[in-house]
Design an enzyme around this catalytic site. Structure first.
Site, PDB file in Angstrom:
ATOM      1  N   ASP A  22       0.891  -0.930   0.163  1.00 15.51           N
ATOM      2  CA  ASP A  22       0.471   0.369   0.255  1.00 15.51           C
ATOM      3  C   ASP A  22       0.522   1.007  -0.288  1.00 15.51           C
ATOM      4  O   ASP A  22       1.849   1.538   0.417  1.00 15.51           O
ATOM      5  CB  ASP A  22      -0.932   0.241   1.022  1.00 15.51           C
ATOM      6  CG  ASP A  22      -2.371   1.126   1.134  1.00 15.51           C
ATOM      7  OD1 ASP A  22      -2.868   1.680  -0.216  1.00 15.51           O
ATOM      8  OD2 ASP A  22      -2.984   0.713   1.971  1.00 15.51           O
ATOM      9  N   ASN A  70      -9.952  -3.407  -7.042  1.00 19.13           N
ATOM     10  CA  ASN A  70      -9.297  -2.296  -7.784  1.00 19.13           C
ATOM     11  C   ASN A  70     -10.070  -1.751  -9.581  1.00 19.13           C
ATOM     12  O   ASN A  70      -9.854  -0.522  -9.555  1.00 19.13           O
ATOM     13  CB  ASN A  70      -7.979  -2.711  -8.390  1.00 19.13           C
ATOM     14  CG  ASN A  70      -6.884  -2.648  -7.223  1.00 19.13           C
ATOM     15  OD1 ASN A  70      -6.807  -3.463  -6.284  1.00 19.13           O
ATOM     16  ND2 ASN A  70      -7.749  -1.605  -5.609  1.00 19.13           N
TER      17      ASN A  70
END
Ligand SMILES: Cc1cc(N2CCCCCC2)n2ncc(-c3ccc(F)cc3)c2n1
Length: 245
Positions: A22, A70
């Site tokens: 991340d 996503n």
């Protein structure tokens, strides 16, 4: 330069490490760069950390590359992300083979662009003779999606009379997960998440039941071999319990 690798207990290296990579967008934003520059730099970190983990004797390294959620990102970003597996392999397959690293991919690959599916399949074919570390990319992967698919597979076995409901146990579900081929190494001992967030974000929900979680503040592009060693040292410093005393 601190070298944490020297402090590690080589007998207690986690067999399976899972990483939520991340902070790529925030890394780019902090440098007034487009978000995709963070993803591009993040891919370089994948290469560095893969070699570092392999040299430490890690058996499986699972990396959360693209989640089922996503797809909601801007289409320009999704298009860029779908080209990264090809970019990764076009420059890195020789290094993977030189380090005896085998590529595996888990997720619903049928929804990926065909070019992405082809390059991923070729990389798995090209490295299948390697019997060292397994580099396991989670691509279009979701932990709940995985559990739903496992449940559907088991329900079909019951409907076909291959199994009774009473025979379903944890092993039945473990064997129906996308990590079933990882055998004794299916469950990560250590899960690392970068960029300060402390969430599991639908990653390996079944497999992470007893994992140690290490959250680091570095954004993924700034993570490196030293960061990995630091996270493993943190793991080694904790008493490992499996629900017992
Ligand atoms: C979608 C995506 C994004 C992606 N990022 C770079 C790493 C940070 C996280 C987001 C962006 N990386 N990095 C490597 C791959 C990859 C995936 C499958 C494969 F077989 C080979 C390489 C990748 N895939």
């Amino acid at each position: 330069m601190e070298n944490t690798t020297m402090q590690l207990d080589r007998e207690r290296i986690p067999k399976h490490i899972a990483i939520i990579m991340d902070g790529n967008g925030r890394w780019a934003q902090a440098r007034h760069l487009p978000r995709v520059a963070g993803h591009q730099q993040g891919m370089q970190t994948v290469k560095k950390v893969t070699i570092a983990a392999s040299q430490l004797g890690v058996k499986v390294l699972s990396l959360y590359a693209f989640s089922t959620e996503n797809w909601k990102r801007p289409q320009t970003e999704v298009k860029f992300l779908m080209q990264l597996p090809g970019k990764f392999f076009s420059t890195f397959v020789p290094d993977l083979i030189a380090n005896n690293v085998r590529v595996q991919v888990m997720g619903d690959l049928t929804q990926l662009p065909s070019a992405t599916q082809q390059v991923v399949q070729k990389a798995m074919d090209d490295t299948k003779a390697c019997d060292g570390m397994i580099l396991n990319f989670a691509l279009n992967y979701g932990g709940r999606d995985e559990i739903v698919r496992a449940t559907q597979q088991i329900a079909k076995q019951v409907a076909a009379g291959e199994l009774t409901a009473d025979q379903i146990d944890e092993t039945t579900l473990t064997n129906a997960m996308m990590t079933s081929e990882l055998g004794e190494y299916a469950d990560p001992e250590l899960m690392i998440r970068t960029s300060g967030e402390q969430r599991i974000s639908n990653f390996m929900l079944w497999q992470l039941a007893y994992s140690e979680f290490v959250f680091v503040n570095q954004h993924w592009p700034d993570f490196d071999g030293e960061s990995l060693a630091q996270a493993i040292l943190t793991f080694q410093s904790r008493h490992r319990r499996f629900g017992g005393l």
